[in-house]
Design a protein around this motif. Structure first.
Motif, PDB file in Angstrom:
ATOM      1  N   LEU A 154       0.838  -1.205   0.000  1.00 38.14           N
ATOM      2  CA  LEU A 154       0.000   0.000   0.000  1.00 38.14           C
ATOM      3  C   LEU A 154       0.870   1.250   0.000  1.00 38.14           C
ATOM      4  N   ASN A 155       2.006   1.207  -0.651  1.00 43.47           N
ATOM      5  CA  ASN A 155       2.908   2.361  -0.694  1.00 43.47           C
ATOM      6  C   ASN A 155       2.274   3.519  -1.452  1.00 43.47           C
ATOM      7  N   ASN A 156       2.457   4.714  -0.898  1.00 40.95           N
ATOM      8  CA  ASN A 156       2.029   5.945  -1.584  1.00 40.95           C
ATOM      9  C   ASN A 156       0.549   5.911  -1.958  1.00 40.95           C
ATOM     10  N   THR A 157      -0.276   5.402  -1.057  1.00 46.88           N
ATOM     11  CA  THR A 157      -1.731   5.408  -1.266  1.00 46.88           C
ATOM     12  C   THR A 157      -2.437   6.342  -0.302  1.00 46.88           C
ATOM     13  N   ASP A 158      -1.706   6.907   0.677  1.00 49.73           N
ATOM     14  CA  ASP A 158      -2.298   7.762   1.715  1.00 49.73           C
ATOM     15  C   ASP A 158      -3.403   7.049   2.477  1.00 49.73           C
ATOM     16  N   ALA A 159      -3.319   5.731   2.567  1.00 49.00           N
ATOM     17  CA  ALA A 159      -4.308   4.969   3.334  1.00 49.00           C
ATOM     18  C   ALA A 159      -4.102   5.235   4.816  1.00 49.00           C
ATOM     19  N   ASP A 160      -5.141   5.691   5.507  1.00 44.91           N
ATOM     20  CA  ASP A 160      -5.010   5.966   6.937  1.00 44.91           C
ATOM     21  C   ASP A 160      -5.071   4.656   7.723  1.00 44.91           C
ATOM     22  N   TRP A 161      -4.863   4.766   9.040  1.00 47.86           N
ATOM     23  CA  TRP A 161      -4.792   3.565   9.868  1.00 47.86           C
ATOM     24  C   TRP A 161      -6.138   2.874  10.004  1.00 47.86           C
ATOM     25  N   THR A 162      -7.234   3.616   9.906  1.00 51.29           N
ATOM     26  CA  THR A 162      -8.549   2.981   9.927  1.00 51.29           C
ATOM     27  C   THR A 162      -8.721   2.062   8.722  1.00 51.29           C
ATOM     28  N   THR A 163      -8.273   2.534   7.559  1.00 46.52           N
ATOM     29  CA  THR A 163      -8.327   1.705   6.350  1.00 46.52           C
ATOM     30  C   THR A 163      -7.437   0.475   6.503  1.00 46.52           C
ATOM     31  N   VAL A 164      -6.222   0.693   7.020  1.00 48.31           N
ATOM     32  CA  VAL A 164      -5.298  -0.433   7.186  1.00 48.31           C
ATOM     33  C   VAL A 164      -5.886  -1.479   8.116  1.00 48.31           C
ATOM     34  N   ARG A 165      -6.494  -1.043   9.215  1.00 51.27           N
ATOM     35  CA  ARG A 165      -7.098  -1.985  10.161  1.00 51.27           C
ATOM     36  C   ARG A 165      -8.223  -2.781   9.507  1.00 51.27           C
ATOM     37  N   THR A 166      -9.058  -2.097   8.749  1.00 53.78           N
ATOM     38  CA  THR A 166     -10.170  -2.789   8.094  1.00 53.78           C
ATOM     39  C   THR A 166      -9.662  -3.844   7.125  1.00 53.78           C
ATOM     40  N   LEU A 167      -8.614  -3.511   6.386  1.00 53.78           N
ATOM     41  CA  LEU A 167      -8.044  -4.486   5.465  1.00 53.78           C
ATOM     42  C   LEU A 167      -7.440  -5.671   6.221  1.00 53.78           C
ATOM     43  N   LEU A 168      -6.740  -5.393   7.297  1.00 52.46           N
ATOM     44  CA  LEU A 168      -6.101  -6.466   8.051  1.00 52.46           C
ATOM     45  C   LEU A 168      -7.118  -7.412   8.662  1.00 52.46           C
ATOM     46  N   HIS A 169      -8.260  -6.898   9.072  1.00 53.54           N
ATOM     47  CA  HIS A 169      -9.290  -7.751   9.648  1.00 53.54           C
ATOM     48  C   HIS A 169      -9.865  -8.729   8.629  1.00 53.54           C
ATOM     49  N   SER A 170      -9.738  -8.421   7.346  1.00 51.62           N
ATOM     50  CA  SER A 170     -10.297  -9.297   6.315  1.00 51.62           C
ATOM     51  C   SER A 170      -9.259 -10.221   5.704  1.00 51.62           C
ATOM     52  N   LEU A 171      -8.008 -10.157   6.209  1.00 52.36           N
ATOM     53  CA  LEU A 171      -6.919 -10.936   5.620  1.00 52.36           C
ATOM     54  C   LEU A 171      -6.287 -11.816   6.695  1.00 52.36           C
ATOM     55  N   PRO A 172      -6.825 -12.992   6.943  1.00 48.24           N
ATOM     56  CA  PRO A 172      -6.339 -13.818   8.057  1.00 48.24           C
ATOM     57  C   PRO A 172      -4.952 -14.392   7.854  1.00 48.24           C
ATOM     58  N   ARG A 173      -4.460 -14.453   6.600  1.00 52.53           N
ATOM     59  CA  ARG A 173      -3.149 -15.054   6.348  1.00 52.53           C
ATOM     60  C   ARG A 173      -2.088 -14.030   5.936  1.00 52.53           C
ATOM     61  N   LEU A 174      -2.402 -12.766   6.044  1.00 48.81           N
ATOM     62  CA  LEU A 174      -1.450 -11.738   5.615  1.00 48.81           C
ATOM     63  C   LEU A 174      -0.221 -11.754   6.516  1.00 48.81           C
ATOM     64  N   GLU A 175       0.976 -11.799   5.888  1.00 50.75           N
ATOM     65  CA  GLU A 175       2.229 -11.857   6.622  1.00 50.75           C
ATOM     66  C   GLU A 175       3.136 -10.665   6.341  1.00 50.75           C
ATOM     67  N   GLU A 176       3.037 -10.057   5.161  1.00 46.77           N
ATOM     68  CA  GLU A 176       3.929  -8.969   4.780  1.00 46.77           C
ATOM     69  C   GLU A 176       3.106  -7.751   4.376  1.00 46.77           C
ATOM     70  N   LEU A 177       3.432  -6.607   4.987  1.00 43.87           N
ATOM     71  CA  LEU A 177       2.668  -5.378   4.775  1.00 43.87           C
ATOM     72  C   LEU A 177       3.640  -4.243   4.470  1.00 43.87           C
ATOM     73  N   PHE A 178       3.332  -3.479   3.399  1.00 45.18           N
ATOM     74  CA  PHE A 178       4.184  -2.377   2.964  1.00 45.18           C
ATOM     75  C   PHE A 178       3.376  -1.086   3.045  1.00 45.18           C
ATOM     76  N   LEU A 179       3.847  -0.125   3.866  1.00 46.36           N
ATOM     77  CA  LEU A 179       3.122   1.130   4.102  1.00 46.36           C
ATOM     78  C   LEU A 179       4.051   2.328   3.913  1.00 46.36           C
ATOM     79  N   CYS A 180       4.875   2.319   2.895  1.00 40.50           N
ATOM     80  CA  CYS A 180       5.839   3.390   2.671  1.00 40.50           C
ATOM     81  C   CYS A 180       5.177   4.601   2.000  1.00 40.50           C
ATOM     82  N   PHE A 181       5.778   5.778   2.194  1.00 43.27           N
ATOM     83  CA  PHE A 181       5.356   7.022   1.530  1.00 43.27           C
ATOM     84  C   PHE A 181       3.879   7.359   1.821  1.00 43.27           C
ATOM     85  N   ASN A 182       3.422   7.107   3.030  1.00 41.20           N
ATOM     86  CA  ASN A 182       2.027   7.408   3.367  1.00 41.20           C
ATOM     87  C   ASN A 182       1.887   8.558   4.347  1.00 41.20           C
ATOM     88  N   ASN A 183       2.960   9.287   4.625  1.00 38.29           N
ATOM     89  CA  ASN A 183       2.923  10.496   5.463  1.00 38.29           C
ATOM     90  C   ASN A 183       2.426  10.223   6.875  1.00 38.29           C
TER      91      ASN A 183
END
Length: 546
Positions: A138-167
């Motif tokens: 999710l680099n350079n998408t300006d996704a806030d932490w509420t969005t990130v949390r919602t996505l993480l709750h729907s991804l039970p097997r997610l192991e690697e997360l990229f949040l670069c350039f999001n200010n």
């Protein structure tokens, strides 16, 4: 069917298109006349009179194709059923519903790159992502932490997360948690029990600590679990949702019994440690949930604006099973907090990248020794090391980090570690005892008192004092050893009052009152240091023809 897709693209205009349009344009069989079926899979167009074919590989790349919406769902389902990696970065997607409409028909999707899409503050309520997804960018998408949390709750097997350039400037643990920056204004309206008892937050955090110390470090859970002493519930997701519903009394918080509702066994996670990690946290609602996503093993959060170590500790609380954390290019000012609490915040962290941060004290580096699993560390580009040479940087860092096995990408061998630790002892040997780092006394107990090494200069000699003998005249002079024989002849013509072309030069070695056989210096382009000229030697000058 393809006619329907083409009409959607024409209505959008401005170069935007649907995912299915971009898929057809790039992976049409006309573009791959010699495609090998073993490399990519052909798929016929269903219900099409023309029976077009698409050559869709399992690693699908549609970066920068102007994708703005999903398009016909049946086409995605038919053509992308076998896709395992999808790159739709740098498009113009700004609606999470459209992304969900694309990826929900790709059941085997393992990797998804959404970098560079302008999601911004796009609202997100729920998403339907494939359950097999393990890597999300999710680099350079300006996704806030509420969005990130919602996505993480729907991804039970997610192991690697990229949040670069999001200010990101902070990492909020929960929207209802008050931080020290805003607690001053909110404390005046808070309940009397929390305002009158200064140890309220500390007691609450200590209760989590007492629970955590009783939990085996190896136990974990793969879903999102809402943990409550009265109302336990289980939902699908990627984290552990901790609900503290014990009544908070005037004197502090009661102990909280947290366990897995399915197995009744304790669930491992690292929650709020104490006030040194999260300053003045007040739980306003006894039913407040603190989410901890235990499946995340790798987090890239580079090129943001994280400057306070408290915010980095929040990452450890949100992702307690992190094994690799990349914090490069953040203005991180220092590493604070007690070592015991730091160890509980990142109990499994093996790799840490702090390149190009603002760390300026050796004490910051020394605190990293508290991380129990840390073996790989990157420290290039920090202000602390700029005052030292490249050799000193590495040796002083290695000596302070006894458990790190790889520094800045280079393996630390036992011989190098011993050499670095001995260098460390000698480096601080003459320092005021009150200013000595704690590591000095540990190494002193191991190696004992060392002596300073002899200062031996192995650099090649640049000048030599020699005797110049011409006939019966002897004079002493300094000669440059990096000059050639021809240049020396020009210098000696003033001494011998002869033209340089008429001179023959001989190098005579004098040692212990003995004269070795003279060596004629014939080749004009040969440099003097190649003759081994040293102080006290003699240059014999003769006229040609003698």
């Amino acid at each position: 069917m393809w006619d329907c897709w083409s009409s959607c693209g024409e209505e959008a205009g401005g170069g935007s298109r649907s995912f299915t349009e971009a898929l057809r344009e790039k992976y049409s069989s006309d573009n791959y006349p010699y495609c090998c079926p073993a490399v990519s899979a052909p798929w016929p167009v269903p219900d099409s009179p023309h029976r077009e074919w698409l050559i869709v590989p399992p690693i699908l790349g549609l970066s920068g194709c102007g994708v703005a919406w999903a398009g016909q769902q049946v086409g995605i389902k038919e053509f992308c059923n076998h896709v395992t990696e999808l790159d739709i970065s740098h498009n113009i997607l700004n609606d999470w519903h459209e992304v969900s409409s694309i990826v929900r028909h790709i059941p085997q999707l393992d990797f998804l790159n959404l970098s560079g899409n302008p999601f911004g503050q796009s609202p997100i309520t729920s998403v339907n992502f494939p359950q097999m997804l393990r890597r999300l960018v999710l680099n350079n998408t300006d996704a806030d932490w509420t969005t990130v949390r919602t996505l993480l709750h729907s991804l039970p097997r997610l192991e690697e997360l990229f949040l670069c350039f999001n200010n990101y400037k902070e990492v909020p643990l929960h929207p209802t948690l008050a931080y020290s920056s805003s607690s001053a204004s909110s404390s005046s309206t808070s309940s009397s029990s929390s305002s009158s008892n200064p140890t309220h937050s500390q007691s609450t955090l200590d209760s989590f600590h007492s629970w955590q110390s009783s939990v085996p470090s190896g136990s974990q859970s793969g879903g999102t679990q809402s943990l409550d002493t009265k109302h336990s519930k289980h939902t699908d997701g990627a984290g552990l949702e901790f609900q503290c519903t014990a009544a908070l009394e005037h004197a502090g918080a009661q102990s909280v019994n947290i366990s897995d509702p399915n197995t009744s066994s304790p669930v491992h996670s690292d929650l709020l440690q104490n006030e040194h990690l999260v300053s003045d946290v007040s739980v306003q609602d006894p039913n407040t949930a603190i989410c901890s996503f235990v499946n995340i093993k790798l987090l890239h959060i580079t090129y943001n604006h994280l400057a306070a170590w408290d915010e980095i500790c929040h990452l450890g609380l949100l992702f307690p099973c992190l094994e690799r954390l990349v914090l490069a290019n953040n203005p991180l000012q220092g590493i604070s907090g007690y070592k015991e609490k730091l160890a509980k915040t990142f109990p499994r962290l093996q790799y840490l990248n702090l390149q190009n941060t603002a760390l300026g004290e050796w004490s910051d580096i020394e605190r990293l020794t508290a991380l129990p699993a840390l073996t790989d560390l990157r420290l290039l580009g920090i202000p602390l090391l700029k005052a030292h040479s490249a050799t000193e940087r590495r040796k002083l860092s290695i000596a302070r980090l006894p458990c790190v096995r790889s520094l800045n990408g280079s393996w630390i061998f036992p011989e190098e570690r011993e050499d670095a630790e001995r260098f460390f002892l000698r480096h601080y040997m003459d320092t005021d005892p009150a200013l000595l780092p704690p590591r000095y006394f540990e190494l002193l107990a191991h190696y004992g008192q060392l002596q300073q090494l002899a200062d031996i200069d192995l650099r090649p000699q640049e000048h030599a004092e020699v005797s110049v003998r011409c006939d019966d005249k002897v004079s002493s002079c300094f000669v440059r050893l990096n000059q050639t024989v021809t240049e020396l002849r020009r210098e000696l013509r003033t001494v011998c009052t002869l033209p340089s072309g008429a001179l023959r030069l001989f190098h005579v070695v004098r040692e212990d009152n003995m004269i070795w056989h003279p060596e004629e210096m014939r080749v004009g382009t040969r440099q003097l240091h190649s003759f081994g000229i040293r102080d006290g030697d003699e240059i014999l000058v003769q006229r040609k023809g003698k």
